[in-house]
Motif scaffolding. Structure first.
Motif, PDB file in Angstrom:
ATOM      1  N   GLY A 277      -2.549  -6.367  -1.886  1.00 20.20           N
ATOM      2  CA  GLY A 277      -2.454  -5.530  -0.692  1.00 20.20           C
ATOM      3  C   GLY A 277      -3.742  -5.567   0.119  1.00 20.20           C
ATOM      4  N   LEU A 278      -4.850  -5.437  -0.571  1.00 18.03           N
ATOM      5  CA  LEU A 278      -6.137  -5.415   0.137  1.00 18.03           C
ATOM      6  C   LEU A 278      -6.428  -6.776   0.773  1.00 18.03           C
ATOM      7  N   GLY A 279      -6.017  -7.843   0.095  1.00 18.32           N
ATOM      8  CA  GLY A 279      -6.207  -9.192   0.643  1.00 18.32           C
ATOM      9  C   GLY A 279      -5.430  -9.381   1.941  1.00 18.32           C
ATOM     10  N   ILE A 280      -4.223  -8.831   1.965  1.00 19.59           N
ATOM     11  CA  ILE A 280      -3.405  -8.940   3.184  1.00 19.59           C
ATOM     12  C   ILE A 280      -4.004  -8.073   4.291  1.00 19.59           C
ATOM     13  N   GLN A 281      -4.425  -6.867   3.873  1.00 20.47           N
ATOM     14  CA  GLN A 281      -4.980  -5.924   4.848  1.00 20.47           C
ATOM     15  C   GLN A 281      -6.160  -6.540   5.612  1.00 20.47           C
ATOM     16  N   GLU A 282      -6.952  -7.313   4.877  1.00 22.72           N
ATOM     17  CA  GLU A 282      -8.132  -7.938   5.472  1.00 22.72           C
ATOM     18  C   GLU A 282      -7.752  -8.905   6.593  1.00 22.72           C
ATOM     19  N   ARG A 283      -6.604  -9.593   6.419  1.00 20.35           N
ATOM     20  CA  ARG A 283      -6.164 -10.553   7.439  1.00 20.35           C
ATOM     21  C   ARG A 283      -5.753  -9.862   8.737  1.00 20.35           C
ATOM     22  N   PHE A 284      -5.356  -8.605   8.603  1.00 23.78           N
ATOM     23  CA  PHE A 284      -4.862  -7.897   9.786  1.00 23.78           C
ATOM     24  C   PHE A 284      -5.776  -6.714  10.102  1.00 23.78           C
ATOM     25  N   SER A 285      -7.075  -6.981  10.040  1.00 24.16           N
ATOM     26  CA  SER A 285      -8.011  -5.869  10.173  1.00 24.16           C
ATOM     27  C   SER A 285      -8.201  -5.443  11.632  1.00 24.16           C
ATOM     28  N   ARG A 286      -7.839  -6.309  12.555  1.00 25.84           N
ATOM     29  CA  ARG A 286      -8.065  -5.940  13.962  1.00 25.84           C
ATOM     30  C   ARG A 286      -6.916  -5.078  14.484  1.00 25.84           C
ATOM     31  N   ILE A 287      -7.263  -3.982  15.119  1.00 23.92           N
ATOM     32  CA  ILE A 287      -6.246  -3.068  15.648  1.00 23.92           C
ATOM     33  C   ILE A 287      -5.335  -3.792  16.643  1.00 23.92           C
TER      34      ILE A 287
ATOM     35  N   PHE B 165      -0.184  12.017  11.228  1.00 21.26           N
ATOM     36  CA  PHE B 165      -0.338  11.315   9.953  1.00 21.26           C
ATOM     37  C   PHE B 165      -1.809  11.206   9.576  1.00 21.26           C
ATOM     38  N   LEU B 166      -2.079  11.363   8.286  1.00 19.19           N
ATOM     39  CA  LEU B 166      -3.401  11.063   7.749  1.00 19.19           C
ATOM     40  C   LEU B 166      -3.223   9.765   6.958  1.00 19.19           C
ATOM     41  N   SER B 167      -3.779   8.693   7.459  1.00 13.99           N
ATOM     42  CA  SER B 167      -3.548   7.395   6.828  1.00 13.99           C
ATOM     43  C   SER B 167      -4.353   7.273   5.536  1.00 13.99           C
ATOM     44  N   LEU B 168      -3.638   6.984   4.446  1.00 14.47           N
ATOM     45  CA  LEU B 168      -4.327   6.713   3.174  1.00 14.47           C
ATOM     46  C   LEU B 168      -4.413   5.201   2.952  1.00 14.47           C
ATOM     47  N   LYS B 169      -4.491   4.458   4.045  1.00  9.26           N
ATOM     48  CA  LYS B 169      -4.552   2.992   3.962  1.00  9.26           C
ATOM     49  C   LYS B 169      -5.815   2.497   4.664  1.00  9.26           C
ATOM     50  N   GLN B 170      -6.888   3.212   4.424  1.00  9.63           N
ATOM     51  CA  GLN B 170      -8.162   2.788   5.019  1.00  9.63           C
ATOM     52  C   GLN B 170      -8.540   1.414   4.477  1.00  9.63           C
ATOM     53  N   GLN B 171      -9.060   0.593   5.357  1.00  8.49           N
ATOM     54  CA  GLN B 171      -9.451  -0.765   4.986  1.00  8.49           C
ATOM     55  C   GLN B 171     -10.310  -0.784   3.712  1.00  8.49           C
ATOM     56  N   GLY B 172      -9.879  -1.568   2.753  1.00  8.70           N
ATOM     57  CA  GLY B 172     -10.685  -1.728   1.541  1.00  8.70           C
ATOM     58  C   GLY B 172     -10.474  -0.653   0.484  1.00  8.70           C
TER      59      GLY B 172
ATOM     60  N   ALA C 214       1.716  -8.072 -12.779  1.00  2.00           N
ATOM     61  CA  ALA C 214       0.712  -8.631 -11.876  1.00  2.00           C
ATOM     62  C   ALA C 214       0.039  -7.510 -11.096  1.00  2.00           C
ATOM     63  N   GLU C 215      -1.101  -7.832 -10.520  1.00  3.20           N
ATOM     64  CA  GLU C 215      -1.816  -6.859  -9.690  1.00  3.20           C
ATOM     65  C   GLU C 215      -1.084  -6.665  -8.371  1.00  3.20           C
TER      66      GLU C 215
ATOM     67  N   ILE D  53       3.260   0.031   1.241  1.00  7.49           N
ATOM     68  CA  ILE D  53       3.519   0.755  -0.001  1.00  7.49           C
ATOM     69  C   ILE D  53       3.051  -0.167  -1.119  1.00  7.49           C
ATOM     70  N   CYS D  54       2.289   0.374  -2.046  1.00  4.99           N
ATOM     71  CA  CYS D  54       1.716  -0.467  -3.085  1.00  4.99           C
ATOM     72  C   CYS D  54       1.715   0.310  -4.396  1.00  4.99           C
ATOM     73  N   CYS D  55       2.274  -0.258  -5.441  1.00  2.11           N
ATOM     74  CA  CYS D  55       2.260   0.423  -6.739  1.00  2.11           C
ATOM     75  C   CYS D  55       0.895   0.205  -7.398  1.00  2.11           C
ATOM     76  N   PRO D  56       0.569   0.919  -8.451  1.00  4.17           N
ATOM     77  CA  PRO D  56      -0.735   0.720  -9.098  1.00  4.17           C
ATOM     78  C   PRO D  56      -0.879  -0.674  -9.727  1.00  4.17           C
ATOM     79  N   GLY D  57       0.249  -1.267 -10.095  1.00  2.00           N
ATOM     80  CA  GLY D  57       0.197  -2.641 -10.621  1.00  2.00           C
ATOM     81  C   GLY D  57      -0.597  -2.767 -11.906  1.00  2.00           C
ATOM     82  N   LEU D  58      -0.999  -3.990 -12.156  1.00  2.00           N
ATOM     83  CA  LEU D  58      -1.647  -4.323 -13.428  1.00  2.00           C
ATOM     84  C   LEU D  58      -2.983  -3.605 -13.637  1.00  2.00           C
ATOM     85  N   ASP D  59      -3.549  -3.077 -12.562  1.00  2.00           N
ATOM     86  CA  ASP D  59      -4.821  -2.373 -12.716  1.00  2.00           C
ATOM     87  C   ASP D  59      -4.678  -1.118 -13.570  1.00  2.00           C
ATOM     88  N   TYR D  60      -3.491  -0.505 -13.528  1.00  2.00           N
ATOM     89  CA  TYR D  60      -3.300   0.740 -14.272  1.00  2.00           C
ATOM     90  C   TYR D  60      -2.051   0.733 -15.161  1.00  2.00           C
ATOM     91  N   CYS D  61      -0.993   0.093 -14.679  1.00  2.00           N
ATOM     92  CA  CYS D  61       0.329   0.351 -15.249  1.00  2.00           C
ATOM     93  C   CYS D  61       0.628  -0.543 -16.453  1.00  2.00           C
TER      94      CYS D  61
END
Lengths: 550, 144
Positions: free
Chosen positions: A429-439, A335-342, A423-424, A410-418
């Motif tokens: 998604g990024l806010g949640i990702q930050e909470r679980f940043s440790r491997i 897998f090539l992860s497209l969920k890099q932090q931030g 809602a955004e 999985i995250c849709c483009p939300g209010l930023d584009y659609c």
């Protein structure tokens, strides 16, 4: 993979010319917006919040390195240097100029890509298991059938103005990796009692405003009858699906209102009356299509990495989380992860695309897959090359150790584009990702499917996330409803339960952290999040969030 | 008289649509709805009668009706309503209808190729549509 024949190329080029003419007439005012709209939608073009968005089809998620390089060039020349991979294995460009879209389509056609039927009320991209041809639990590679269906569905004159959009997913394993039970039609490649290969046919699944799990239409459909049977289903839907209310126009509503038995009766009658010899699939045609997806030769030079990948070093962690065994000896899928932090989930820069295309040529025979969970996959990497590939992916920011974790969202483009969003999604998604940043934390949590949609259209499949988040508009404020216990992978598809009243955006990361803590506190040894939820039910999770507020 | 697109060219449309309350039929070619046809059985033997079928007529068509008429016109009540495409396929395949199959109603030039591929072979365009562009589209001229 399937190579376009002359007739495929001619068809796509004609379509580009046709769309160029239609767009010219629209821009000059000869064609009004109402008439142009379905024409542009049939070519994957939406008018979004900021600019037109073009969705480019990646049939069944199989992409060549040459095609990925061209997508990079499109992103650089016509967009803002990136693209966004979707849950239906496609890619979207968000910043195009309307008048340049025909040029983009022409560029795509040079590498046998197009945007035909990636939107509009027609048959959309046929999706499948990203591990097609890789997974040891598959009956056979489902992609030859996907390609046969793609050819049948492309520019289908009868089914270009259906009551609503129509989505297929095809799988060949008992373990579903294509969310086939929440598609308009789910096709499962199976063996019957005589050992013959055919399809179990599900119908009427879907998410959106009215989430419904698909029902069994036929327990075994012989391969030769595939297209005639699909033709019959689509014809019954085209004639009887509702057209008075777009929210009740999907086939799931028709099936529900008629009842599956009456619907089946209509389909079977239509099938008997309308079957055409030219749609009957001969063994020869199936065999020829299978040739295009021929399996890899086993590698003699087999290296077992079990010992090597046992440690706590970066490579071992990545190897365990982001790579999978292959059915052929000597290969692994990576897998090539497209969920890099931030970074925006599912986004990829043009530079990354170009580099990945080069790596694909070096390490996986030039073949790349796009996945339902918005990542890429190198399907056939010789095991001996894995560590070299890891170093290269790491340098590109594509080796985040998070596949199947809560951060592999999985995250849709939300209010930023659609234009439809309430809602955004991305910021949540990024806010949640930050909470679980440790491997270590991700590793402790194990697999959790987190799906975030910015509105009830459910592009990010929030109903079937182990944790689903739905953005809602509450008097102009962005609020989020949480759902738990949904699932679309494996053998049991379930729709999530609503946790309680929606919550303000700022609270969402805390809430998710608290929910996850309930799981950590109460899980049994080896129990995954979804399993624990099924045992515990909603209440302990609900208490953890709303008891405080009460 | 409006224009009809047929056989790669434009011709004056010889068909006249008769409303459901019509009793005094004009001479020449007339087009009537399925309901009208069912009520006025005397029309069965009238030469030069064409039948208008709409999407919701699917359940009510029968062999006798199909083969007694000189033309079937499929009416697009809205250009996004794709039911006439399926009706065309059913008439051509299930009923082996070989007569003229016309598109009427909300008929847009950009949809003519789909109509042709489903078995329709003459077209009454919506008033605001450009018939010369329609001919170009049907002949593939806009693709070159």
């Amino acid at each position: 993979m399937y190579q376009y024949q002359d007739h495929d190329k001619a068809l796509v080029c004609a379509r580009v010319a046709e769309f160029r003419d239609q767009t010219r007439r629209f821009i000059s005012g000869e064609l009004d917006e109402e008439s142009y709209r379905p024409l542009r939608l049939l070519n994957g073009l939406y008018i979004q919040r900021h600019a037109p968005m073009l969705r480019v089809g990646i049939p069944y998620g199989t992409l060549s390195s040459r095609q990925l390089s061209q997508l990079a060039r499109v992103a650089e020349k016509y967009d803002r240097g990136y693209g966004h991979f979707t849950t239906r294995q496609n890619i979207q460009f968000n910043w195009l100029k309307l008048e340049e879209v025909p040029d983009v389509l022409e560029m795509l056609a040079q590498v046998d890509l197009n945007s035909i039927q990636t939107s509009g009320n027609c048959i959309r991209n046929i999706t499948t298991d990203h591990l097609a041809g890789v997974a040891s639990d598959e009956i056979e590679d489902p992609r030859p059938y996907c390609e046969i269906i793609r050819q049948w569905a492309s520019l289908h004159p009868e089914f270009s103005y259906l009551p609503r959009k129509f989505k297929f997913a095809v799988t060949a394993s008992a373990h579903d990796r294509a969310a086939s039970q929440v598609h308009d039609i789910g096709l499962h490649l199976i063996h019957n009692d005589h050992g013959e290969v055919g399809f179990e046919v599900l119908v009427g699944g879907g998410l959106g405003r009215t989430p419904i799990i698909g029902q069994l239409l036929r327990d075994f459909l012989p391969q030769k009858d595939l297209l005639n049977y699909l033709d019959a289903i689509l014809r019954v839907y085209n004639l009887h699906g509702r057209r008075d209310n777009m929210y009740k126009a999907r086939i799931k509503i028709l099936v529900k209102s008629m009842g599956i038995d009456a619907f089946r009766q209509q389909v079977e009658t239509m099938w008997q009356q309308m079957s055409r010899a030219d749609l009957c699939l001969t063994d020869k045609r199936i065999a020829a299509m299978k040739q295009c997806f021929s399996p890899l030769p086993p590698l003699v030079d087999d290296v077992e990495f079990v010992d090597l990948a046992d440690g706590d070093d970066g490579f071992s962690l990545w190897w365990r989380q982001n790579t999978l065994p292959h059915k052929e000896r000597g290969y692994r899928a990576v897998f090539l992860s497209l969920k890099q932090q931030g970074m925006v989930p599912g986004d990829m820069t043009a530079a990354q695309m170009l580099a990945v295309a080069e790596l694909a040529d070096l390490y996986t025979g030039g073949e790349i897959r796009t996945t339902h969970r918005q990542n890429l996959l190198f399907p056939h990497v010789p095991a001996t090359e894995i560590s070299a590939l890891w170093r290269r992916l790491n340098a590109l920011g594509l080796a985040s150790v998070n596949i199947t974790s809560i951060n592999d969202m999985i995250c849709c483009p939300g209010l930023d584009y659609c234009g439809l969003a309430n809602a955004e999604s991305i910021s949540v998604g990024l806010g949640i990702q930050e909470r679980f940043s440790r491997i270590e934390k991700l590793h402790e949590l194990g697999p959790i499917d987190l799906n975030i949609s910015g509105c009830m259209n459910a592009c990010a499949h929030h109903h079937v996330g182990h944790i689903g988040i739905l953005g809602v508009d509450k008097k102009g404020e962005q609020y989020y409803q949480i759902q738990l216990g949904g699932n679309s992978a494996g053998t049991e598809t379930t729709l999530g339960d609503v946790l309680g009243p929606s919550l303000p955006q700022k609270d969402v990361p805390d809430v998710i952290e608290n929910l996850v803590q309930v799981y950590l506190d109460q899980r049994l040894s080896g129990e995954r999040f979804i399993e624990a939820y099924r045992r515990l039910g909603l209440q302990p999770f609900k208490d953890a969030i709303y008891a405080v507020a009460d | 008289m409006p224009w009809l697109i047929k056989g790669g060219g434009l011709q004056q449309d010889p068909w006249q649509i008769c409303n459901d309350d019509c009793v005094d039929y004009p001479p020449g070619l007339i087009l009537i709805s399925r309901e009208h046809w069912s009520k006025q059985l005397s029309l069965i033997n009238r030469p030069k009668t064409g039948l208008i079928l709409r999407g919701d007529d699917t359940q009510h068509i029968d062999e006798l009706m199909i083969h007694a008429v000189d033309l079937i016109a499929l009416e697009f009540v809205g250009f996004k309503d794709g039911r006439p495409y399926s009706l065309a396929r059913i008439l051509r395949h299930q009923y082996a209808y070989t007569g003229e199959l016309s598109a009427i109603g909300d008929v847009h030039v950009d949809q003519l190729p789909l109509m042709a591929r489903c078995g329709m072979d003459s077209y009454h365009l919506r008033d605001d549509q450009d018939s010369h562009l329609a001919l170009k589209i049907l002949s593939g001229d806009t693709l070159r």
